[in-house]
Design an enzyme around this catalytic site. Structure first.
Site, PDB file in Angstrom:
ATOM      1  N   TRP A 170     -13.654  28.048 -19.192  1.00 16.82           N
ATOM      2  CA  TRP A 170     -13.653  29.328 -19.182  1.00 16.82           C
ATOM      3  C   TRP A 170     -15.061  30.207 -19.664  1.00 16.82           C
ATOM      4  O   TRP A 170     -14.962  29.946 -20.828  1.00 16.82           O
ATOM      5  CB  TRP A 170     -12.639  29.918 -18.584  1.00 16.82           C
ATOM      6  CG  TRP A 170     -12.908  31.846 -18.055  1.00 16.82           C
ATOM      7  CD1 TRP A 170     -13.456  31.813 -16.993  1.00 16.82           C
ATOM      8  CD2 TRP A 170     -11.988  32.374 -18.653  1.00 16.82           C
ATOM      9  NE1 TRP A 170     -12.917  33.340 -16.810  1.00 16.82           N
ATOM     10  CE2 TRP A 170     -11.908  33.477 -17.947  1.00 16.82           C
ATOM     11  CE3 TRP A 170     -10.761  32.804 -19.602  1.00 16.82           C
ATOM     12  CZ2 TRP A 170     -11.138  34.936 -17.860  1.00 16.82           C
ATOM     13  CZ3 TRP A 170     -10.035  33.628 -19.794  1.00 16.82           C
ATOM     14  CH2 TRP A 170      -9.997  34.932 -18.938  1.00 16.82           C
ATOM     15  N   ASP A 251      -3.871  26.632 -20.439  1.00 11.11           N
ATOM     16  CA  ASP A 251      -4.042  27.260 -20.107  1.00 11.11           C
ATOM     17  C   ASP A 251      -3.543  27.371 -18.684  1.00 11.11           C
ATOM     18  O   ASP A 251      -4.461  26.335 -18.388  1.00 11.11           O
ATOM     19  CB  ASP A 251      -5.477  27.963 -20.691  1.00 11.11           C
ATOM     20  CG  ASP A 251      -5.567  29.402 -19.502  1.00 11.11           C
ATOM     21  OD1 ASP A 251      -4.789  29.920 -18.773  1.00 11.11           O
ATOM     22  OD2 ASP A 251      -6.384  29.847 -19.540  1.00 11.11           O
ATOM     23  N   LYS A 287      -4.544  34.787  -9.255  1.00 12.64           N
ATOM     24  CA  LYS A 287      -5.214  33.754  -7.812  1.00 12.64           C
ATOM     25  C   LYS A 287      -3.729  33.105  -7.434  1.00 12.64           C
ATOM     26  O   LYS A 287      -4.249  33.231  -6.294  1.00 12.64           O
ATOM     27  CB  LYS A 287      -5.333  33.067  -8.584  1.00 12.64           C
ATOM     28  CG  LYS A 287      -6.314  33.045  -9.905  1.00 12.64           C
ATOM     29  CD  LYS A 287      -7.827  33.189  -9.851  1.00 12.64           C
ATOM     30  CE  LYS A 287      -8.214  33.703 -11.063  1.00 12.64           C
ATOM     31  NZ  LYS A 287      -9.892  33.576 -11.905  1.00 12.64           N
TER      32      LYS A 287
HETATM   33  C1  LMR Z   1     -12.986  34.017 -12.827  1.00  6.25           C
HETATM   34  O1  LMR Z   1     -13.308  32.628 -13.532  1.00  6.25           O
HETATM   35  O2  LMR Z   1     -14.015  33.837 -11.923  1.00  6.25           O
HETATM   36  C2  LMR Z   1     -11.646  34.440 -13.009  1.00  6.25           C
HETATM   37  O3  LMR Z   1     -10.915  33.652 -14.287  1.00  6.25           O
HETATM   38  C3  LMR Z   1     -12.274  36.131 -13.373  1.00  6.25           C
HETATM   39  C4  LMR Z   1     -12.478  36.082 -14.838  1.00  6.25           C
HETATM   40  O4  LMR Z   1     -11.836  37.176 -15.200  1.00  6.25           O
HETATM   41  O5  LMR Z   1     -13.091  35.912 -15.460  1.00  6.25           O
END
Ligand code: LMR
Length: 438
Positions: A170, A251, A287
């Protein structure tokens, strides 16, 4: 297609309004200019837009009517509208009718919520919960949970100050952990060539990491690739982590979203707990309950004994208190109302399944449309990947062209949020992707 493209270029050529700006020296008081040569912030450089949330800003500024935002991971219904789950509406109604007070929660949040959040993740029958070995605090959604965990580990984990995260991960993980005081290093995760899990690379990197390292694991619906280990692969990962005495940081931002089944999605976490791993967990309800802006999450650690739980919890509170004092109550009360009521809980699980299924059907539709247009590329990963995202394999140049010429927005790494696809926009999306990949 041609007509859409024409409309797109018309939208782009907006005239820039000419503005007659009065020179500042004519209006500024003389004393002020004499005293202050330049602003205190004169040396603050312009920062880059956020890799994910910056996409939404650019999308909002786009005037093209057929524009599509597949950047941020936020569920949309088939009309492309934000979706408030009926179970959430019902829970909220019940809460409003009670006229509850607005007192502070404790530092670790709303107790009814944290108890139920722990049961959802670890299962109500979990030995760790029964033996009173789970420390849990409410958090400002998943990001806040990661930050509390990062800070707690930077302060108290005795063996390492480095966290290993998958490549890719992420977009916010690195910043969260660096700002928490941890060093961030990568481990191999994704095999670009075969569009699959690089299990051999992953196992090798985890076995080469120094003993007692901290390892970040996406519990399910890996963000951004949508590629998860199978239960058998998780068992192999667990074995290496155990052998090297690593500490696992799970996570879990998408429980229920990967398979449509919240228990199935918690498989890896629960297996690791059963195997006696030392671990902690960041949970998000953004989510799976659609509580994005309510910022509902939790951070928990499985420890050795109730006595240890007390000590660890006292230090978690010391991390939280100077950061934001205590968390907001409304969203946590909604989640607690849903999780704690048998009927509402079952309704919510069905709604999560419904969201997961709409995403799965959009994956098939996009793949079908690309094939029907004559694309000779292998798009099978669109349907084999799971969760909210599809890692398309589009290059940064293709992503840029899609954004600038077609008003199709996605993150720079080619990740699309499948939740942003609808039966109405899927044809234009497929045509646009086909145009940049043929
Ligand atoms: C994403 O990856 O799009 C979500 O987790 C929203 C974010 O806060 O990045």
């Amino acid at each position: 297609m041609a007509s859409l493209l024409l409309r797109r270029s018309a939208a782009l050529s907006r005239p820039v309004a000419a503005r007659a700006l009065a020179p500042r020296w004519r209006t500024a008081p003389i004393a002020c200019t004499a005293l202050r040569a330049s602003s205190v912030w004169a040396k603050v450089p312009q920062g880059p837009p956020d890799a994910i949330l910056g996409i939404t800003e650019a999308y909002k500024a786009d005037k093209f009517t057929e524009k599509i935002n597949l950047g941020v991971g936020a569920y949309r219904d088939d009309a492309g509208k934000p979706y408030v789950l009926p179970s959430v509406k019902e829970a909220e109604l019940r809460l409003v009718q009670q006229f509850l007070d607005k007192e502070y929660a404790g530092i670790t949040g709303v107790p009814a919520f944290t108890k139920l959040a722990a049961e959802l993740a670890y299962s109500p029958g979990s030995a760790a919960l029964k033996e009173d070995r789970v420390v849990i605090t409410q958090s400002i959604s998943g990001t806040g949970a990661l930050r509390i965990g990062g800070e707690f580990l930077a302060k108290w984990y005795p063996y390492a100050k480095t966290i290993y995260i998958p490549t890719p991960s992420w977009a916010n993980h690195t910043a969260v952990f660096k700002d928490s005081g941890l060093e961030v290093k990568p481990y191999r995760y994704y095999d670009k060539t075969n569009i699959s899990l690089d299990l051999a690379g992953l196992l090798e990197d985890l076995s080469l990491a120094p003993e007692n390292s901290i390892i970040l694991l996406h519990a399910c619906a890996h963000n951004p690739t949508g590629v998860d280990p199978t239960p058998e692969q998780w068992q192999q990962i667990s074995e290496v982590i155990k052998k090297k005495n690593h500490f696992s940081f799970f996570d879990m931002a998408y429980q229920g979203f990967a398979s449509g089944n919240a228990d199935k999605d918690a498989y890896a976490l629960r297996y690791f707990v059963e195997q006696g791993h030392q671990l902690c967990l960041a949970q998000s309800f953004a989510k799976n309950m659609g509580l994005y802006g309510e910022r509902v999450g939790a951070y928990s650690l499985v420890v050795d004994s109730p006595e240890e739980k007390k000590r660890v919890e006292s230090q978690v509170k010391i991390v939280v208190r100077p950061m934001y004092s205590n968390p907001p109550v409304h969203g946590a009360r909604i989640a607690a109302e849903i999780l704690g009521d048998e009927k509402l809980h079952a309704q919510w699980l069905a709604e999560v399944k419904g969201m997961a299924e709409r995403i799965i059907s959009m994956r098939s539709l996009l793949k079908e449309k690309l094939e029907a247009l004559g694309s000779t590329r292998d798009w099978s990963h669109i349907t084999s990947q799971i969760g909210m995202f599809c890692y398309t394999g589009l290059t940064p140049e293709q992503v840029k062209t899609l954004r600038e010429q077609y008003s199709v927005y996605m993150t720079g790494d080619g990740r699309i949020s499948v939740a942003g696809i609808t039966s109405k926009n899927v044809s234009y999306l497929a045509e646009s992707i086909y145009a940049v990949t043929k």
